[in-house]
Design an enzyme around this catalytic site. Sequence first.
Site, PDB file in Angstrom:
ATOM      1  N   HIS A  11       0.844  -1.191   0.000  1.00 13.68           N
ATOM      2  CA  HIS A  11       0.000   0.000   0.000  1.00 13.68           C
ATOM      3  C   HIS A  11       0.886   1.251   0.000  1.00 13.68           C
ATOM      4  CE1 HIS A  11      -3.235  -2.777   1.213  1.00 13.68           C
ATOM      5  NE2 HIS A  11      -4.058  -1.840   0.768  1.00 13.68           N
ATOM      6  N   LYS A  14      -0.878   4.993   4.393  1.00 12.63           N
ATOM      7  CA  LYS A  14      -1.841   4.095   5.043  1.00 12.63           C
ATOM      8  C   LYS A  14      -1.528   4.010   6.530  1.00 12.63           C
ATOM      9  CE  LYS A  14      -3.936  -0.513   4.713  1.00 12.63           C
ATOM     10  NZ  LYS A  14      -5.302   0.030   4.790  1.00 12.63           N
TER      11      LYS A  14
END
Length: 268
Positions: free
Chosen positions: A156, A160
């Site tokens: 990610h 995040k």
Amino acid sequence: MSQPIKVAVAGASGRMGQEVVKMVLNDPELKLVAAVDRSSAGADAGRIVGQEDCGVLVTTDLELTLAEAKPDVIVDFTTPQTVMSNAVIAIKHKVRPVVGTTGLTPEQINELDKLCQEQEIGGLVAPNFSIGAILMMKFAAQAAKYMPHVEIIEYHGDQKLDAPSGTSIKTAELISQNRQELRQGNPKEEETIEGSRGGYYNGFRIHSVRLPGVFAQQEVIFGGFGQSLKIRHDSYDRAGYMPGVNIAVKKVMGYTGLVYGFEHFMED
């Protein structure tokens, strides 16, 4: 024609929230009645997503907004710090939560389920709304029956907030339903750098990669004698989650209690 489902969006000015607003505005079976966010207060929700004014202004007080707008469903893509309180407020007003924010603990999910049962409404907490990602989880769970040696790598962006991702945790839970705990690797192995082997879950490892320029990918790697199997899903755009969110908003109307995992809605 039946009345459209009235929808509120929490985190409406965020990147995922804007996609939800667009999806709701473009579906005649849904009606946007509220948009809540700490930023863009007073702006028309249609305008912040690049469409014509829709008459719904962004507000900041969730409880007051729900009391006035009386939506059927609220879609929440906010932050792990606010999602629990948002869901509790929504259920209090008999508004069905559809939650895409990750970071809720199993204890919190159980608490929300009890609250939904008491109010006789449905709800959904889904680590991932992507239909492709759900299929990846299902395929991984099936493969674990035959290849129990497995590791998960999830990728990610560097902004995040939680690690590992909710998708990887849900994948691990599904794998564990078809696989007895098996501690993998050399029993004498030692980490010369702490954390090198990743997070431990039921005998296998989850690795979280966080880098700028990365959106959302996950790879489930199975190993066996003389072979390996890789099941991978890549997301390239937030719009890819919207067909799943659309299904969830409509199906949650027919449930009582909180459902954990969008895959349950795909089975109906």
